[in-house]
Design a protein around this motif. Structure first.
Motif, mmCIF file in Angstrom:
data_model
loop_
_atom_site.group_PDB
_atom_site.id
_atom_site.type_symbol
_atom_site.label_atom_id
_atom_site.label_comp_id
_atom_site.label_asym_id
_atom_site.label_seq_id
_atom_site.Cartn_x
_atom_site.Cartn_y
_atom_site.Cartn_z
ATOM 1 N N UNK A 32 0.805 -1.226 0.000
ATOM 2 C CA UNK A 32 0.000 0.000 0.000
ATOM 3 C C UNK A 32 0.841 1.281 0.000
ATOM 4 N N UNK A 33 1.940 1.297 0.725
ATOM 5 C CA UNK A 33 2.792 2.494 0.776
ATOM 6 C C UNK A 33 3.373 2.803 -0.603
ATOM 7 N N UNK A 34 3.868 1.781 -1.275
ATOM 8 C CA UNK A 34 4.448 1.975 -2.611
ATOM 9 C C UNK A 34 3.389 2.420 -3.612
ATOM 10 N N UNK A 35 2.250 1.746 -3.603
ATOM 11 C CA UNK A 35 1.182 2.074 -4.544
ATOM 12 C C UNK A 35 0.715 3.516 -4.339
ATOM 13 N N UNK A 36 0.557 3.929 -3.095
ATOM 14 C CA UNK A 36 0.030 5.267 -2.793
ATOM 15 C C UNK A 36 0.925 6.391 -3.300
ATOM 16 N N UNK A 54 -7.345 11.284 -0.547
ATOM 17 C CA UNK A 54 -6.019 11.418 0.042
ATOM 18 C C UNK A 54 -5.271 10.113 0.228
ATOM 19 N N UNK A 55 -3.951 10.256 0.292
ATOM 20 C CA UNK A 55 -3.083 9.081 0.410
ATOM 21 C C UNK A 55 -3.336 8.259 1.666
ATOM 22 N N UNK A 56 -3.597 8.907 2.796
ATOM 23 C CA UNK A 56 -3.816 8.147 4.031
ATOM 24 C C UNK A 56 -5.008 7.202 3.878
ATOM 25 N N UNK A 57 -6.097 7.677 3.282
ATOM 26 C CA UNK A 57 -7.269 6.822 3.068
ATOM 27 C C UNK A 57 -6.961 5.732 2.046
ATOM 28 N N UNK A 58 -6.184 6.069 1.029
ATOM 29 C CA UNK A 58 -5.801 5.081 0.014
ATOM 30 C C UNK A 58 -4.981 3.968 0.663
ATOM 31 N N UNK A 59 -4.019 4.334 1.491
ATOM 32 C CA UNK A 59 -3.182 3.336 2.170
ATOM 33 C C UNK A 59 -4.036 2.451 3.069
ATOM 34 N N UNK A 60 -4.938 3.029 3.827
ATOM 35 C CA UNK A 60 -5.811 2.240 4.708
ATOM 36 C C UNK A 60 -6.684 1.286 3.891
ATOM 37 N N UNK A 61 -7.236 1.780 2.805
ATOM 38 C CA UNK A 61 -8.080 0.955 1.947
ATOM 39 C C UNK A 61 -7.287 -0.210 1.352
ATOM 40 N N UNK A 62 -6.109 0.089 0.796
ATOM 41 C CA UNK A 62 -5.308 -0.961 0.169
ATOM 42 C C UNK A 62 -4.815 -1.977 1.196
#
Length: 153
Positions: A32-36, A54-62
């Motif tokens: 998730x960190x890399x993808x974000x 936002x990235x934080x929500x993207x990371x949590x989702x992934x």
């Protein structure tokens, strides 16, 4: 300073293909960190019925996604492109924690900023239950298959 994520828009056929392959490669890491890092800090997503900003929500989702979609393997293919937008069709396979395999089919619409970061992603996805014997996507795409029209049938 904003870091650039080449290739940058406006896209040519070749650079759009590169962008799609880069996305496939990143998502197949299931990191998730890399993808974000490919998305703007305020990127807006629609993923099925989930809306994220936002990235934080993207990371949590992934993070959640790849805890539930196990042994995830993805193929993306360029559908069309223009200026700073790319449309992609994709398939991925994964199994849930109970062991049931799924093939997920979808389309994505991407919009990029001038630095090559995705500022908008809209994904429509449908899932089909499959037997493990029906799988056809195994791990990351071999490098020699890059640029092939499609394993998506």
């Amino acid at each position: 300073m904003v870091q650039e994520r080449p290739p940058l828009p406006p896209f040519s056929y070749e650079t759009a293909l590169q962008k799609v392959q880069s996305a496939e490669d990143a998502w197949n890491t299931r990191d998730p960190q890399r993808v974000a890092l490919a998305y703007t800090e305020d990127s807006v997503w629609r993923n099925r019925d989930t809306f994220l900003t936002g990235r934080a929500e993207i990371i949590a989702f992934l993070t959640w996604k790849w805890e539930h979609e196990l042994d995830y393997a993805l193929r993306k293919n360029l559908w069309t492109f223009a200026e700073n937008r790319i449309a992609v069709r994709f398939q991925y396979e994964s199994h849930d924690p109970s062991g049931q395999w799924w093939r997920s089919y979808g389309n994505e619409l991407w919009e990029f900023d001038d630095h090559g970061l995705m500022r908008r992603r809209e994904a429509s996805i449908n899932d089909v239950r499959i037997d493990e014997s029906e799988r056809r996507i195994f791990g990351p795409r071999p490098k020699e298959d890059y640029g092939q029209d499609s394993p998506l049938k």
